[in-house]
Design a protein around this motif. Sequence first.
Motif, PDB file in Angstrom:
ATOM      1  N   ALA A   1       0.833  -1.201   0.000  1.00 20.73           N
ATOM      2  CA  ALA A   1       0.000   0.000   0.000  1.00 20.73           C
ATOM      3  C   ALA A   1       0.869   1.252   0.000  1.00 20.73           C
ATOM      4  CB  ALA A   1      -0.928  -0.004   1.207  1.00 20.73           C
ATOM      5  N   THR A   2       1.940   1.231   0.770  1.00 16.17           N
ATOM      6  CA  THR A   2       2.850   2.377   0.821  1.00 16.17           C
ATOM      7  C   THR A   2       3.528   2.583  -0.531  1.00 16.17           C
ATOM      8  OG1 THR A   2       3.265   1.948   3.167  1.00 16.17           O
ATOM      9  CG2 THR A   2       4.844   3.352   2.008  1.00 16.17           C
ATOM     10  N   VAL A   3       3.996   1.495  -1.117  1.00 15.17           N
ATOM     11  CA  VAL A   3       4.666   1.597  -2.410  1.00 15.17           C
ATOM     12  C   VAL A   3       3.698   2.080  -3.485  1.00 15.17           C
ATOM     13  CG1 VAL A   3       5.884   0.307  -4.210  1.00 15.17           C
ATOM     14  CG2 VAL A   3       6.357  -0.163  -1.799  1.00 15.17           C
ATOM     15  N   LEU A   4       2.479   1.530  -3.488  1.00 12.15           N
ATOM     16  CA  LEU A   4       1.528   1.902  -4.533  1.00 12.15           C
ATOM     17  C   LEU A   4       1.102   3.361  -4.392  1.00 12.15           C
ATOM     18  CD1 LEU A   4       0.228   0.496  -6.949  1.00 12.15           C
ATOM     19  CD2 LEU A   4      -1.818   0.220  -5.584  1.00 12.15           C
ATOM     20  N   ALA A   5       0.958   3.827  -3.143  1.00 11.62           N
ATOM     21  CA  ALA A   5       0.620   5.239  -2.951  1.00 11.62           C
ATOM     22  C   ALA A   5       1.704   6.135  -3.543  1.00 11.62           C
ATOM     23  CB  ALA A   5       0.438   5.529  -1.468  1.00 11.62           C
ATOM     24  N   SER A   6       2.947   5.732  -3.377  1.00  7.64           N
ATOM     25  CA  SER A   6       4.052   6.503  -3.953  1.00  7.64           C
ATOM     26  C   SER A   6       4.051   6.424  -5.477  1.00  7.64           C
ATOM     27  CB  SER A   6       5.383   5.995  -3.401  1.00  7.64           C
ATOM     28  OG  SER A   6       5.446   6.180  -1.998  1.00  7.64           O
ATOM     29  N   ALA A   7       3.696   5.259  -6.019  1.00  6.18           N
ATOM     30  CA  ALA A   7       3.631   5.108  -7.470  1.00  6.18           C
ATOM     31  C   ALA A   7       2.567   6.025  -8.062  1.00  6.18           C
ATOM     32  CB  ALA A   7       3.352   3.655  -7.833  1.00  6.18           C
ATOM     33  N   VAL A   8       1.393   6.069  -7.423  1.00  9.00           N
ATOM     34  CA  VAL A   8       0.331   6.957  -7.890  1.00  9.00           C
ATOM     35  C   VAL A   8       0.778   8.411  -7.797  1.00  9.00           C
ATOM     36  CG1 VAL A   8      -2.002   7.790  -7.420  1.00  9.00           C
ATOM     37  CG2 VAL A   8      -1.528   5.344  -7.365  1.00  9.00           C
ATOM     38  N   ALA A   9       1.468   8.756  -6.704  1.00 12.00           N
ATOM     39  CA  ALA A   9       1.932  10.132  -6.514  1.00 12.00           C
ATOM     40  C   ALA A   9       2.983  10.534  -7.541  1.00 12.00           C
ATOM     41  CB  ALA A   9       2.492  10.300  -5.107  1.00 12.00           C
ATOM     42  N   SER A  10       3.613   9.570  -8.186  1.00  8.56           N
ATOM     43  CA  SER A  10       4.564   9.904  -9.256  1.00  8.56           C
ATOM     44  C   SER A  10       3.853  10.212 -10.573  1.00  8.56           C
ATOM     45  CB  SER A  10       5.553   8.748  -9.459  1.00  8.56           C
ATOM     46  OG  SER A  10       4.973   7.679 -10.194  1.00  8.56           O
ATOM     47  N   LEU A  11       2.564   9.837 -10.662  1.00 10.73           N
ATOM     48  CA  LEU A  11       1.776  10.098 -11.866  1.00 10.73           C
ATOM     49  C   LEU A  11       1.019  11.419 -11.794  1.00 10.73           C
ATOM     50  CD1 LEU A  11       0.133   6.576 -12.377  1.00 10.73           C
ATOM     51  CD2 LEU A  11       2.193   7.446 -13.467  1.00 10.73           C
ATOM     52  N   VAL A  12       0.478  11.720 -10.609  1.00  7.24           N
ATOM     53  CA  VAL A  12      -0.334  12.921 -10.421  1.00  7.24           C
ATOM     54  C   VAL A  12      -0.058  13.444  -9.021  1.00  7.24           C
ATOM     55  CG1 VAL A  12      -2.343  11.538  -9.717  1.00  7.24           C
ATOM     56  CG2 VAL A  12      -2.685  13.866 -10.548  1.00  7.24           C
ATOM     57  N   ASP A  13       0.159  14.755  -8.901  1.00  7.34           N
ATOM     58  CA  ASP A  13       0.580  15.279  -7.606  1.00  7.34           C
ATOM     59  C   ASP A  13      -0.599  15.642  -6.725  1.00  7.34           C
ATOM     60  OD1 ASP A  13      -0.364  17.793  -8.357  1.00  7.34           O
ATOM     61  OD2 ASP A  13       1.618  18.674  -8.638  1.00  7.34           O
ATOM     62  N   ALA A  14      -0.296  16.211  -5.568  1.00  7.91           N
ATOM     63  CA  ALA A  14      -1.312  16.497  -4.562  1.00  7.91           C
ATOM     64  C   ALA A  14      -2.236  17.643  -4.960  1.00  7.91           C
ATOM     65  CB  ALA A  14      -0.641  16.809  -3.220  1.00  7.91           C
ATOM     66  N   ARG A  15      -1.966  18.284  -6.091  1.00  8.21           N
ATOM     67  CA  ARG A  15      -2.868  19.313  -6.609  1.00  8.21           C
ATOM     68  C   ARG A  15      -3.549  18.884  -7.897  1.00  8.21           C
ATOM     69  NH1 ARG A  15       0.030  25.229  -5.601  1.00  8.21           N
ATOM     70  NH2 ARG A  15       0.140  25.075  -3.323  1.00  8.21           N
ATOM     71  N   GLY A  16      -3.478  17.606  -8.214  1.00 10.19           N
ATOM     72  CA  GLY A  16      -4.158  17.096  -9.386  1.00 10.19           C
ATOM     73  C   GLY A  16      -3.447  17.355 -10.696  1.00 10.19           C
ATOM     74  N   ARG A  17      -2.176  17.718 -10.665  1.00  8.38           N
ATOM     75  CA  ARG A  17      -1.421  18.002 -11.886  1.00  8.38           C
ATOM     76  C   ARG A  17      -0.754  16.726 -12.398  1.00  8.38           C
ATOM     77  NH1 ARG A  17       2.003  23.033  -9.554  1.00  8.38           N
ATOM     78  NH2 ARG A  17       2.317  21.435  -7.950  1.00  8.38           N
ATOM     79  N   ILE A  18      -0.965  16.430 -13.661  1.00  9.05           N
ATOM     80  CA  ILE A  18      -0.344  15.251 -14.266  1.00  9.05           C
ATOM     81  C   ILE A  18       1.157  15.476 -14.353  1.00  9.05           C
ATOM     82  CG2 ILE A  18      -0.197  13.858 -16.365  1.00  9.05           C
ATOM     83  CD1 ILE A  18      -3.130  14.462 -16.879  1.00  9.05           C
ATOM     84  N   LEU A  19       1.941  14.468 -13.925  1.00 12.19           N
ATOM     85  CA  LEU A  19       3.394  14.580 -13.871  1.00 12.19           C
ATOM     86  C   LEU A  19       4.098  13.819 -14.987  1.00 12.19           C
ATOM     87  CD1 LEU A  19       3.831  14.164 -10.003  1.00 12.19           C
ATOM     88  CD2 LEU A  19       3.663  16.285 -11.324  1.00 12.19           C
ATOM     89  N   VAL A  20       3.323  13.156 -15.854  1.00 14.90           N
ATOM     90  CA  VAL A  20       3.895  12.392 -16.956  1.00 14.90           C
ATOM     91  C   VAL A  20       3.678  13.191 -18.236  1.00 14.90           C
ATOM     92  CG1 VAL A  20       3.933  10.168 -18.158  1.00 14.90           C
ATOM     93  CG2 VAL A  20       3.269  10.274 -15.738  1.00 14.90           C
ATOM     94  N   PRO A  21       4.717  13.791 -18.802  1.00 13.36           N
ATOM     95  CA  PRO A  21       4.540  14.674 -19.969  1.00 13.36           C
ATOM     96  C   PRO A  21       3.796  14.010 -21.123  1.00 13.36           C
ATOM     97  CG  PRO A  21       6.744  14.926 -19.077  1.00 13.36           C
ATOM     98  CD  PRO A  21       6.126  13.779 -18.337  1.00 13.36           C
ATOM     99  N   ALA A  22       3.999  12.719 -21.349  1.00 15.54           N
ATOM    100  CA  ALA A  22       3.358  12.040 -22.482  1.00 15.54           C
ATOM    101  C   ALA A  22       1.848  11.919 -22.302  1.00 15.54           C
ATOM    102  CB  ALA A  22       3.959  10.649 -22.674  1.00 15.54           C
ATOM    103  N   LEU A  23       1.346  12.159 -21.100  1.00 18.39           N
ATOM    104  CA  LEU A  23      -0.093  12.051 -20.841  1.00 18.39           C
ATOM    105  C   LEU A  23      -0.780  13.411 -20.829  1.00 18.39           C
ATOM    106  CD1 LEU A  23      -0.197   9.286 -18.071  1.00 18.39           C
ATOM    107  CD2 LEU A  23      -0.272   9.056 -20.569  1.00 18.39           C
ATOM    108  N   LYS A  24      -0.049  14.449 -21.204  1.00 21.01           N
ATOM    109  CA  LYS A  24      -0.618  15.786 -21.255  1.00 21.01           C
ATOM    110  C   LYS A  24      -0.738  16.250 -22.713  1.00 21.01           C
ATOM    111  CE  LYS A  24       1.171  18.697 -18.268  1.00 21.01           C
ATOM    112  NZ  LYS A  24       2.158  19.451 -17.452  1.00 21.01           N
TER     113      LYS A  24
END
Length: 469
Positions: A234-257
């Motif tokens: 659960a801890t690892v997956l939460a970090s994985a999700v946080a690498s995709l989208v930040d705490a303000r809802g901004r997408i962090l993966v350039p190819a998905l924008k």
Amino acid sequence: MLRSDCLDAAAAWFDEGHFFDVLQRRVALRTESDSGKPNPALGDYLRGEMTDSLRALGFACSVLPNPVEGAGPFLVARRVEDTALPTVLTYGHGDVVSGQEGRWREGLQPWELVREGERWYGRGTADNKGQHTVNLGALASVIKARGGRLGYNVTLLLEMGEEAASPGLHAFCESHRAQLKADLLIACDGPRVHADKPTLFLGSRGAINFSLRLRARDKAYHSGNWGGALLNPATVLASAVASLVDARGRILVPALKPRALPLLVRRALADVDIGGGEDDPLPDAHWGEPGLSTAERLIGWNTLEVLALGAGSPQRPVNAIPGEAVAHCQLRFVVGTPYQDLAAILRKHLDRHGFNRVEVEITLTGAATRLDLDHPWVGWAQRSIGQSSGKPVVTLPNLAGSLPNDVFADLLGLPTLWVPHSYPACAQHAPDEHLLAPVAREGLRIMAGLYWDLGEPAGLPWHAAPAAT
């Protein structure tokens, strides 16, 4: 009869209670399609209710099986005045989501149309039985007003699986291209931007659902005996999700924008206000992509949402490190996003950030579409709707939600115009779904105006090809 007389006749049909009577019959049919089980009511809706109504308008009707076993059938209804005339294709769906009996407030139930002032409650009132009832009621008024001749042909495609991700729709339309050949799509679904604002949208954002899963071990282990020694998925997956989208809802993966917000889209959304209705939530000003308005973030940009998280026993937590964790996510996207490559994009990103044990599974995919804002049909529709309603028309490059519009825009190659007759707080898919009577009545006038104007001999861009932006 004059155009104005025809629109008044459509409104009178509503005022005299005929619209309510028709919708009452349709709501009473329990056409749920999202249970995963065959439902005979799906075929009954087409073979009885809809076929009877359409034949009275001069349509030849065929109820045809779905190429996907167990999925709901399709209705193709054709009203041909002359094969040399242009053809308008319209679309709707008669299936609904689960009725959710027992969760509606006192005095309401999903399969009974209940009128409380301007709100008419019942499953399907907004999505989509009420909406295609508006369209067909308006069409009937124009047929009568013009003495039985429209001056063009009409084909209706009604499906019974939209709420279950339209199984078989693409394959069906591919194999029935000849029957569905047309020059223009005018259809209805989704909400207006506001109850008081007539809305036209030209496509929809796409949607792709995916799951991220980390399976660490077959069972859970006591957190006191093993905490600090065992990887917590659960801890690892939460970090994985946080690498995709930040705490303000901004997408962090350039190819998905998106690469950029097109100028025409920005102009179209400049005066579009989101929210403000009685039951609308208040948009969070600092959520999502910075530098964009709420309308731009919602309609012109991509969003990555976490729909559900699972690990351990949330209902009754215990002192144990879970064996696995899962995150169910969704990317809503605009035209130009390489959604077909999502699995590879996610895999590359997760591996680069050290999450190589996280599995990626794509579970649902729907394409994005957008008719060119400069297309001749767009200006024509804006003028017609404005004349019929006496109001400015809000034109959206695409709906923020998703529809199977790629079937019509890409597969069948049609310009696509969508005129919604619902509003954002209609509670579709939830208990207490309802239709606003003033919106439905105005929708009848708007659609009667569109169907009337299609019969005018001059100035129609029948042969203008669609173009996506």
